[in-house]
Design an enzyme around this catalytic site. Sequence first.
Site, PDB file in Angstrom:
ATOM      1  N   CYS A  11       9.430  -5.542  -0.206  1.00  0.00           N
ATOM      2  CA  CYS A  11       9.911  -4.226  -0.562  1.00  0.00           C
ATOM      3  C   CYS A  11      10.409  -4.296  -1.999  1.00  0.00           C
ATOM      4  O   CYS A  11      10.337  -5.341  -2.623  1.00  0.00           O
ATOM      5  CB  CYS A  11      11.024  -3.825   0.396  1.00  0.00           C
ATOM      6  SG  CYS A  11      11.204  -2.051   0.516  1.00  0.00           S
ATOM      7  N   CYS A  87       7.565  -0.740   1.538  1.00  0.00           N
ATOM      8  CA  CYS A  87       8.064   0.323   0.670  1.00  0.00           C
ATOM      9  C   CYS A  87       7.280   1.600   0.962  1.00  0.00           C
ATOM     10  O   CYS A  87       6.144   1.549   1.409  1.00  0.00           O
ATOM     11  CB  CYS A  87       7.954  -0.076  -0.789  1.00  0.00           C
ATOM     12  SG  CYS A  87       6.422  -0.865  -1.240  1.00  0.00           S
ATOM     13  N   CYS A  95       5.375  -0.937  -5.265  1.00  0.00           N
ATOM     14  CA  CYS A  95       5.280  -1.966  -4.237  1.00  0.00           C
ATOM     15  C   CYS A  95       4.700  -3.228  -4.855  1.00  0.00           C
ATOM     16  O   CYS A  95       3.731  -3.165  -5.597  1.00  0.00           O
ATOM     17  CB  CYS A  95       4.370  -1.506  -3.096  1.00  0.00           C
ATOM     18  SG  CYS A  95       5.034  -0.130  -2.162  1.00  0.00           S
TER      19      CYS A  95
END
Length: 168
Positions: A11, A87, A95
Amino acid sequence: MNDPYNVLFLCTGNSARSILAEAILNRVGAGKFRAYSAGSRPKGEVHPYALQLLKTLNHDTSFARSKDWQEFAAPGAPEMNFVFTVCDNAANEACPVWPGQPMTAHWGVPDPAAVDGTDAEKHLAFAEAYRMLNNRISIFVSLPMNTIDKLALQKRLDEIGRDLPKAG
């Protein structure tokens, strides 16, 4: 018994979604999977609401720390079999892209740490992120890893991120 599959959840901040995913997979995939998490721009600390939720759900949180994804590209790092970005592309996040040969998929989840509102609304956002990740990870761990070919497995990984029905 075979070695567990190593899974990295990526993330941006590594403070909420990827931490939740790491905790979930290490519980539901124990013995078959070993989960890790990291971020492209780690916050440096785990969001307190993520820690509180995990503790409420009886997860061990001693693993939880916000770390840079480069830690997993360093010599001696565990070799990853799977890398999932969590994400949410609707939130205009960058990302991270993972180099190498692991199977990858995007399982976007809205960022609960970005929610504005009351404490109750924020806690609800974390609970919803947990629910979404738990559902996806539960499907993932039930896949027949030893009997499914790589192309079919990649298709299923992509479907898990795309087609998961929203529960009310």
